[in-house]
Design an enzyme around this catalytic site. Structure first.
Site, mmCIF file in Angstrom:
data_model
loop_
_atom_site.group_PDB
_atom_site.id
_atom_site.type_symbol
_atom_site.label_atom_id
_atom_site.label_comp_id
_atom_site.label_asym_id
_atom_site.label_seq_id
_atom_site.Cartn_x
_atom_site.Cartn_y
_atom_site.Cartn_z
ATOM 1 N N HIS A 180 5.231 6.180 -1.336
ATOM 2 C CA HIS A 180 6.072 5.017 -1.634
ATOM 3 C C HIS A 180 5.381 3.766 -1.121
ATOM 4 C CE1 HIS A 180 7.107 6.153 2.501
ATOM 5 N NE2 HIS A 180 7.355 4.863 2.699
ATOM 6 N N HIS A 199 0.847 -1.196 0.000
ATOM 7 C CA HIS A 199 0.000 0.000 0.000
ATOM 8 C C HIS A 199 0.884 1.248 0.000
ATOM 9 C CE1 HIS A 199 0.980 -0.567 4.285
ATOM 10 N NE2 HIS A 199 0.977 0.753 4.323
#
EC number: 3.1.4.58
Length: 206
Positions: free
Chosen positions: A134, A46
């Protein structure tokens, strides 16, 4: 009971096809180097949008309502995924990441969400630090140099994430592992992006 909560983009698709072969190679390299690492399962990939932190369980419905309010104002969008790197640096790594495009539209969503959360007393204030989206895919128990390990895979492209929903996750520590449990999924139901985004930089800083 308090839950450790955050909002994020689910990011397993298309990475199960584009990144999985490299993920497996990196695990083999780490094993050969006898590096003690925790690898994030692909289904847990995620990109965090906003971290809430410990929050009473009773606040979850209000968080869900706030998320839905914001999601009605934003359309689905795509984000490029490319490059691998490490925090705090490749010479002294604790976290390995995949880079996510720091698209203006994503930042607009984050700003709108945090303003709404602050207005509803669910967040003290919008985040002040720079946002660097990220995907964490591994953590090291002790900081190590990963420069040689990552160098063959630098600047590679892993396709695009199609962001059609935002998820409220609970982070739970179970033994030696952290499990991310989706509590609320909310579809982006707006119709048009506010503008064409010309900034394709990933915004990752080592």
């Amino acid at each position: 009971m308090k839950k450790r909560l955050f909002f994020a983009l689910n990011a397993s698709d298309p990475l199960e096809k584009t990144f999985l072969p490299i993920y497996k190679k990196l695990r083999i390299i780490a094993d050969k180097k006898e590096m003690v690492m925790k690898w994030v399962p692909l289904e847990n990939f995620h990109a965090t949008v906003t971290f809430i932190g410990p929050m009473d369980e009773e606040a979850v419905p209000q968080l869900a309502d706030t998320l839905e309010t914001v999601c009605t104002r934003f359309a689905p969008f795509d984000l490029k995924v490319e490059d691998v790197g490490a925090f705090s640096s490749e010479q002294d790594a604790r976290v390995l990441w995949l880079g996510v495009q720091n698209k203006r539209y994503l930042n607009e969503f984050k700003t709108a969400l945090e303003e709404e959360l602050t207005k509803n007393d669910l967040l003290p204030q919008p985040e002040q630090r720079d946002y660097t989206p990220h995907i964490t895919f591994a953590r090291l128990r002790n900081p190590k140099s990963v420069k040689d390990m990552l160098s063959p895979f630098k600047r590679k492209s892993f396709g695009k994430i199609h962001v059609s929903e935002i998820v409220l996750y609970e982070s739970e520590v179970r033994g030696a592992y952290t499990v991310y449990k989706p509590l609320v999924r909310c579809k982006l139901t707006g119709t048009i992006e506010s503008h064409e985004d010309v900034d394709s930089s990933l915004g990752i800083q080592e």
